[in-house]
Motif scaffolding. Structure first.
Motif, PDB file in Angstrom:
ATOM      1  N   ILE A   1      14.664  -0.982   2.381  1.00  0.00           N
ATOM      2  CA  ILE A   1      15.069   0.003   1.240  1.00  0.00           C
ATOM      3  C   ILE A   1      13.811   0.381   0.637  1.00  0.00           C
ATOM      4  N   GLY A   2      13.894   1.616   0.573  1.00  0.00           N
ATOM      5  CA  GLY A   2      13.147   2.583  -0.342  1.00  0.00           C
ATOM      6  C   GLY A   2      13.524   3.277  -1.536  1.00  0.00           C
ATOM      7  N   GLU A   3      13.026   2.867  -2.794  1.00  0.00           N
ATOM      8  CA  GLU A   3      13.949   3.047  -3.949  1.00  0.00           C
ATOM      9  C   GLU A   3      13.087   3.529  -5.302  1.00  0.00           C
ATOM     10  N   THR A   4      13.877   4.117  -5.821  1.00  0.00           N
ATOM     11  CA  THR A   4      13.419   4.807  -7.356  1.00  0.00           C
ATOM     12  C   THR A   4      12.430   5.741  -7.240  1.00  0.00           C
ATOM     13  N   PHE A   5      12.874   6.702  -6.366  1.00  0.00           N
ATOM     14  CA  PHE A   5      11.934   7.769  -6.161  1.00  0.00           C
ATOM     15  C   PHE A   5      12.374   9.114  -7.107  1.00  0.00           C
ATOM     16  N   TYR A   6      11.399   9.576  -7.849  1.00  0.00           N
ATOM     17  CA  TYR A   6      11.673  10.708  -8.508  1.00  0.00           C
ATOM     18  C   TYR A   6      11.379  12.061  -8.046  1.00  0.00           C
ATOM     19  N   TYR A   7      10.568  11.965  -7.046  1.00  0.00           N
ATOM     20  CA  TYR A   7      10.037  13.185  -6.205  1.00  0.00           C
ATOM     21  C   TYR A   7      10.593  12.914  -4.822  1.00  0.00           C
ATOM     22  N   ALA A   8      11.343  14.244  -4.516  1.00  0.00           N
ATOM     23  CA  ALA A   8      11.905  14.243  -3.168  1.00  0.00           C
ATOM     24  C   ALA A   8      10.944  14.120  -1.980  1.00  0.00           C
ATOM     25  N   HIS A   9       9.700  14.603  -2.105  1.00  0.00           N
ATOM     26  CA  HIS A   9       8.791  14.563  -0.901  1.00  0.00           C
ATOM     27  C   HIS A   9       8.173  13.113  -0.788  1.00  0.00           C
ATOM     28  N   GLU A  10       7.930  12.355  -1.898  1.00  0.00           N
ATOM     29  CA  GLU A  10       7.644  10.956  -1.805  1.00  0.00           C
ATOM     30  C   GLU A  10       8.760  10.122  -1.018  1.00  0.00           C
ATOM     31  N   ALA A  11       9.962  10.427  -1.452  1.00  0.00           N
ATOM     32  CA  ALA A  11      10.991   9.597  -0.583  1.00  0.00           C
ATOM     33  C   ALA A  11      10.924   9.662   0.657  1.00  0.00           C
ATOM     34  N   GLU A  12      10.789  11.023   1.131  1.00  0.00           N
ATOM     35  CA  GLU A  12      10.444  11.479   2.646  1.00  0.00           C
ATOM     36  C   GLU A  12       9.393  10.827   3.333  1.00  0.00           C
ATOM     37  N   LEU A  13       8.305  10.668   2.643  1.00  0.00           N
ATOM     38  CA  LEU A  13       7.184  10.087   3.064  1.00  0.00           C
ATOM     39  C   LEU A  13       7.757   8.468   3.259  1.00  0.00           C
ATOM     40  N   ALA A  14       8.207   7.804   2.235  1.00  0.00           N
ATOM     41  CA  ALA A  14       8.744   6.361   2.650  1.00  0.00           C
ATOM     42  C   ALA A  14       9.597   6.506   3.601  1.00  0.00           C
ATOM     43  N   LEU A  15      10.509   7.413   3.763  1.00  0.00           N
ATOM     44  CA  LEU A  15      11.465   7.274   4.845  1.00  0.00           C
ATOM     45  C   LEU A  15      10.820   7.327   6.216  1.00  0.00           C
ATOM     46  N   GLU A  16       9.585   8.227   6.382  1.00  0.00           N
ATOM     47  CA  GLU A  16       8.811   8.247   7.663  1.00  0.00           C
ATOM     48  C   GLU A  16       8.379   7.013   7.994  1.00  0.00           C
ATOM     49  N   ALA A  17       7.713   6.375   6.835  1.00  0.00           N
ATOM     50  CA  ALA A  17       7.175   4.890   7.234  1.00  0.00           C
ATOM     51  C   ALA A  17       8.229   3.824   7.818  1.00  0.00           C
ATOM     52  N   MET A  18       9.252   3.857   7.169  1.00  0.00           N
ATOM     53  CA  MET A  18      10.292   2.998   7.370  1.00  0.00           C
ATOM     54  C   MET A  18      10.969   3.282   8.761  1.00  0.00           C
ATOM     55  N   SER A  19      11.045   4.625   9.266  1.00  0.00           N
ATOM     56  CA  SER A  19      11.502   5.088  10.558  1.00  0.00           C
ATOM     57  C   SER A  19      10.662   4.629  11.607  1.00  0.00           C
ATOM     58  N   GLU A  20       9.382   4.337  11.535  1.00  0.00           N
ATOM     59  CA  GLU A  20       8.341   3.993  12.364  1.00  0.00           C
ATOM     60  C   GLU A  20       8.959   2.638  13.016  1.00  0.00           C
ATOM     61  N   THR A  21       9.536   1.786  12.137  1.00  0.00           N
ATOM     62  CA  THR A  21       9.975   0.456  12.474  1.00  0.00           C
ATOM     63  C   THR A  21      11.165   0.278  13.258  1.00  0.00           C
ATOM     64  N   GLY A  22      11.635   1.352  13.297  1.00  0.00           N
ATOM     65  CA  GLY A  22      13.203   1.216  14.061  1.00  0.00           C
ATOM     66  C   GLY A  22      14.206   0.685  13.299  1.00  0.00           C
ATOM     67  N   LEU A  23      14.147   0.162  12.260  1.00  0.00           N
ATOM     68  CA  LEU A  23      15.123  -0.524  11.451  1.00  0.00           C
ATOM     69  C   LEU A  23      15.744   0.618  10.289  1.00  0.00           C
ATOM     70  N   PRO A  24      17.113   0.352   9.898  1.00  0.00           N
ATOM     71  CA  PRO A  24      17.843   1.265   9.303  1.00  0.00           C
ATOM     72  C   PRO A  24      17.150   1.207   7.859  1.00  0.00           C
ATOM     73  N   ALA A  25      17.217   2.515   7.053  1.00  0.00           N
ATOM     74  CA  ALA A  25      16.677   2.561   6.157  1.00  0.00           C
ATOM     75  C   ALA A  25      17.465   3.020   5.058  1.00  0.00           C
ATOM     76  N   VAL A  26      17.635   2.650   3.915  1.00  0.00           N
ATOM     77  CA  VAL A  26      18.293   2.936   2.594  1.00  0.00           C
ATOM     78  C   VAL A  26      17.396   3.522   1.589  1.00  0.00           C
ATOM     79  N   VAL A  27      17.617   5.005   1.261  1.00  0.00           N
ATOM     80  CA  VAL A  27      16.803   5.609   0.288  1.00  0.00           C
ATOM     81  C   VAL A  27      17.373   6.032  -0.736  1.00  0.00           C
ATOM     82  N   THR A  28      16.876   5.708  -1.921  1.00  0.00           N
ATOM     83  CA  THR A  28      17.702   6.041  -3.291  1.00  0.00           C
ATOM     84  C   THR A  28      16.679   6.646  -4.293  1.00  0.00           C
ATOM     85  N   PHE A  29      17.361   7.544  -5.019  1.00  0.00           N
ATOM     86  CA  PHE A  29      16.432   8.154  -6.191  1.00  0.00           C
ATOM     87  C   PHE A  29      16.759   7.718  -7.586  1.00  0.00           C
TER      88      PHE A  29
END
Length: 364
Positions: A165-193
């Motif tokens: 889970i990546g959450e409480t992002f109030y910048y769109a690009h910061e959320a994308e950076l978190a998703l990039e890191a989570m995607s590297e693990t191969g695990l499903p990612a939930v991302v919320t603003f």
């Protein structure tokens, strides 16, 4: 509370299957209870202001008990308490040496509590949060944020979590950076603003467009958490639901926000001089707390809007989660203690009550 058909995925023996997040979402609603920062602060195990989850190492039993209560109430997920357990927060309190131990212990603890429910096993999720240092016009902060996300995501994956889970992002690009890191693990990612009061993310991107970008980049679930209450989060959620083709997440705060005061940051309580500027966030929000019936009604409304990943954020308590689960037609362990007002000494209707109970009720 409504009497919807039970959408809880179980096998023929009534035992929850061991399916992962995506499989569960395909067949029903997933409840992910949060609210750790506020609840553990209220219980005296966490400092408001810094909000660093030192409780993981200092009072693990208190954290384990809250995990336990949320699962008994209806959460399908134990979220490892690594929210704000990142390098910037640990630097702020001068305890960076605790960063990795804190993350790894939080994940271990989540697994330990999950093992207490072998016939109804919750998923275990890792957790990343906004860094509070990222700035869209400063590449240096983007690199720092990416590094923080990468190490937390790696520790969570190594700890055997089911998803991230990546959450409480109030910048769109910061959320994308978190998703990039989570995607590297191969695990499903939930991302919320966390949607600010302006209704637009702080890098001037509409939240619907930001969620589309996340979904296109591989996020399994997108949506909103924190900041907004039941009424003020729904319009944006409906817009997100219409814009994306992946499951949508809704984890509001259980406080009575309004069109004029759309986030819990903007709530005002000027009648209480002790608040100084009249801002109750974060230490005096109790007068704005939603009740269990409002939580149940939100679960109904959100599901009817096509939102299948539900929960509550800061301010949540087990009774809210139980009400949401029961609104979805589920019976959870804590349901055995559901209220029975028919036997209340003054307001009950049970014929075995003392004959003068109506007289007492009229005088109270």
């Amino acid at each position: 509370m409504s009497a919807h058909a039970n959408d809880d995925p179980r096998d023929r023996n009534g035992t929850r299957t061991s399916r992962g997040l995506l499989e569960r979402l395909e067949s029903g609603t997933v409840i992910c209870a949060e609210g750790y920062l506020f609840e553990l602060e209220r219980r005296g195990y966490l400092q408001a202001g810094t909000f660093v989850p030192e409780v993981v190492l200092e009072h693990p039993g208190a954290l384990a008990q809250f995990h336990r209560e949320l699962v008994r109430a209806g959460s399908d997920v134990i979220e490892a308490f690594t929210y704000y357990a990142h390098r910037e927060k640990l630097r702020l309190i001068g305890k960076e040496h605790l960063l990795e131990p804190m993350n790894r212990r939080a994940i271990e603890l989540a697994h330990e509590v999950a093992a207490e429910f072998p016939h109804d096993p919750p998923l275990v999720a890792g957790n990343l949060a906004n860094t509070n240092t990222y700035r869209p016009d400063d590449p240096r902060t983007a690199a720092e944020a990416s590094g923080m996300f990468a190490e937390q995501a790696r520790w969570a994956a190594e700890g055997g979590v089911d998803y991230l889970i990546g959450e409480t992002f109030y910048y769109a690009h910061e959320a994308e950076l978190a998703l990039e890191a989570m995607s590297e693990t191969g695990l499903p990612a939930v991302v919320t603003f966390g949607l600010p009061a302006t209704g637009v993310l702080l890098d001037d991107i509409e939240v619907e467009a930001a969620c589309v970008r996340l979904a296109e980049r591989g996020a399994a679930v997108v949506g909103l958490n924190c900041f907004r209450g039941f009424d003020t989060i729904l319009p944006a959620l409906r817009g997100i639901r219409a814009a994306v083709d992946v499951p949508v997440a809704a984890l509001p705060v259980p406080y009575r926000t309004t069109a004029q005061q759309p986030t819990f940051f903007t709530l005002r309580d000027s009648d209480h001089a002790a608040l100084g500027d009249g801002r109750p966030f974060p230490l005096a929000l109790e007068p704005f707390q939603c009740n269990r019936f409002e939580a149940a009604a939100f679960a109904d409304t959100a599901r009817e809007a096509g939102i299948s990943y539900l929960g509550l954020c800061c301010g949540a308590a087990p009774h809210h989660i139980r009400a949401m689960a029961e609104a979805l037609g589920r019976t959870r362990p804590a349901s055995s203690y559901a209220p029975d007002m028919s036997k209340h000494f003054a307001f009950g209707t049970d014929p075995s009550l003392a004959s003068h109970h109506e007289e007492v009720a009229a005088s109270l």
